[in-house]
Write an enzyme that holds these catalytic residues in place. Structure first.
Site, PDB file in Angstrom:
ATOM      1  N   ARG A  55     -12.471  -6.739   0.674  1.00  0.00           N
ATOM      2  CA  ARG A  55     -11.415  -7.742   0.630  1.00  0.00           C
ATOM      3  C   ARG A  55     -11.592  -8.592  -0.621  1.00  0.00           C
ATOM      4  O   ARG A  55     -12.718  -8.950  -0.984  1.00  0.00           O
ATOM      5  CB  ARG A  55     -11.450  -8.633   1.886  1.00  0.00           C
ATOM      6  CG  ARG A  55     -10.975  -7.943   3.162  1.00  0.00           C
ATOM      7  CD  ARG A  55      -9.477  -7.654   3.105  1.00  0.00           C
ATOM      8  NE  ARG A  55      -8.951  -7.091   4.347  1.00  0.00           N
ATOM      9  CZ  ARG A  55      -8.788  -5.801   4.579  1.00  0.00           C
ATOM     10  NH1 ARG A  55      -9.155  -4.924   3.641  1.00  0.00           N
ATOM     11  NH2 ARG A  55      -8.281  -5.382   5.721  1.00  0.00           N
ATOM     12  N   GLU A  59      -2.715 -10.595  -4.053  1.00  0.00           N
ATOM     13  CA  GLU A  59      -2.157  -9.272  -4.327  1.00  0.00           C
ATOM     14  C   GLU A  59      -0.636  -9.324  -4.188  1.00  0.00           C
ATOM     15  O   GLU A  59      -0.129  -9.912  -3.239  1.00  0.00           O
ATOM     16  CB  GLU A  59      -2.741  -8.238  -3.361  1.00  0.00           C
ATOM     17  CG  GLU A  59      -4.245  -8.072  -3.530  1.00  0.00           C
ATOM     18  CD  GLU A  59      -4.852  -7.019  -2.589  1.00  0.00           C
ATOM     19  OE1 GLU A  59      -4.082  -6.426  -1.787  1.00  0.00           O
ATOM     20  OE2 GLU A  59      -6.060  -6.808  -2.642  1.00  0.00           O
ATOM     21  N   HIS A 113      -5.170  -1.870  -4.447  1.00  0.00           N
ATOM     22  CA  HIS A 113      -5.552  -1.762  -3.031  1.00  0.00           C
ATOM     23  C   HIS A 113      -5.263  -0.345  -2.533  1.00  0.00           C
ATOM     24  O   HIS A 113      -4.578  -0.124  -1.534  1.00  0.00           O
ATOM     25  CB  HIS A 113      -4.790  -2.792  -2.183  1.00  0.00           C
ATOM     26  CG  HIS A 113      -5.522  -3.166  -0.927  1.00  0.00           C
ATOM     27  ND1 HIS A 113      -5.592  -4.454  -0.464  1.00  0.00           N
ATOM     28  CD2 HIS A 113      -6.226  -2.402  -0.034  1.00  0.00           C
ATOM     29  CE1 HIS A 113      -6.282  -4.482   0.677  1.00  0.00           C
ATOM     30  NE2 HIS A 113      -6.676  -3.244   0.938  1.00  0.00           N
TER      31      HIS A 113
END
Length: 297
Positions: free
Chosen positions: A228, A256, A274
């Site tokens: 994370r 993000e 990601h």
């Protein structure tokens, strides 16, 4: 059991009949932000990902079972889940292989200067590099020794690396030559050439990688984050990259998508959106986990 399934399970419609044969009633919701195709009180089980971000868990008054399609629990009100005694499962093991492959590939790309070679290829430039690094013999510290961490350990060990681990609990996995508890993190960082973050985001782990912990890392070392983004304080990472680290492999970020950041233009930084969890075997593994867990209800 009355089960609400969302589009987060990509193969859900292929398994609907099988679930009904097992005695379950099933309704399907493609997009978790949309209105439910049933009453909240009808739902006893949920298979999804971030549905509680759009639908308050308190509305599901008869909920007793949750299956997540994510490895992390950070989109779930876990205090409420525990208080009500609701059974919850995550996607443990589903994404571990592709994430571990990503971590090893990222470090290799840095060590073998792949960015530079690709740029030279575009320009048709023949230029040998005489300062390439080797994985063999390096110490890799994996912070978070669950399923993803163990798969990372397996792959880096295959390259001849020495593997150390940092975790709340000691694992018996043979790939780890040494285990440290979380309160000894800095001690582990001091000895590592490569640090791989694979642990969950909690109040305790938020910004665990900051000015103080980066100061403990070896000069010329590499950090990999596939967990994370908020595990790392971004401004402190930028400073560490400018002053002492060799590079970073970053798949997750505090915000993000990543906006205007100096990380984009740093030579020895690999940035991906990601994406490390993506792999051709995910759907099969996810469906196996879901079906196996439901059979034990």
């Amino acid at each position: 059991m009355n089960i609400l399934i969302t589009g987060a399970w990509q193969q859900a419609l292929e398994y609907t009949d099988r679930l009904k044969e097992k005695g379950h009633e099933v309704v399907f919701l493609q997009y978790e932000k949309d209105s439910l195709p049933c009453e909240y009180e009808w739902v006893e089980g949920i298979i999804g990902n971030g549905i509680f971000l759009s639908h308050s868990v308190e509305k599901f008054t008869n909920l007793r079972y949750v299956q997540l399609t994510s490895a992390g629990y950070d989109r779930v009100p876990m205090d409420y889940i525990k208080e009500k005694g609701i059974t919850i499962h995550n996607a443990r093991g589903v994404y571990s292989a592709p994430m571990a492959e990503y971590a090893a590939a990222g470090v290799l790309s840095l060590y073998k200067e792949q960015k530079s070679f690709l740029e030279n290829q575009k320009k048709h430039i023949w230029d040998k590099k005489r300062n390439l690094k080797e994985l063999c013999g390096q110490t890799v510290c994996i912070v978070g020794c669950g399923s993803v961490g163990c798969e990372c350990a397996k792959r880096f060990q295959a390259f001849g690396c020495n593997i150390t681990g940092v975790d709340l609990y000691e694992t018996g996995y043979e790939a780890f030559s040494c285990m440290y508890t979380m309160d000894r993190l800095k001690e582990a960082l001091e000895k590592a050439d490569i640090v791989v973050l694979t642990l969950p985001l909690t109040n305790e782990t938020r910004h665990m990688m900051n000015k103080s912990t980066f100061a403990s890392m070896k000069a010329g070392s590499v950090i990999v984050n596939i967990a994370r983004g908020a595990l790392i304080k971004t401004e402190d990472l930028v400073e560490a990259l400018e002053e002492k680290l060799f590079g970073a492999v970053l798949d997750v970020f505090e915000e993000e998508p990543l906006g205007d950041s100096p990380l984009w233009d740093m030579e020895h930084v690999i940035i991906t959106p990601h994406n490390s969890f993506v792999g051709s075997g995910n759907n099969k593994r996810m469906s196996e986990v879901i079906i196996n867990n439901l059979e034990n209800v």
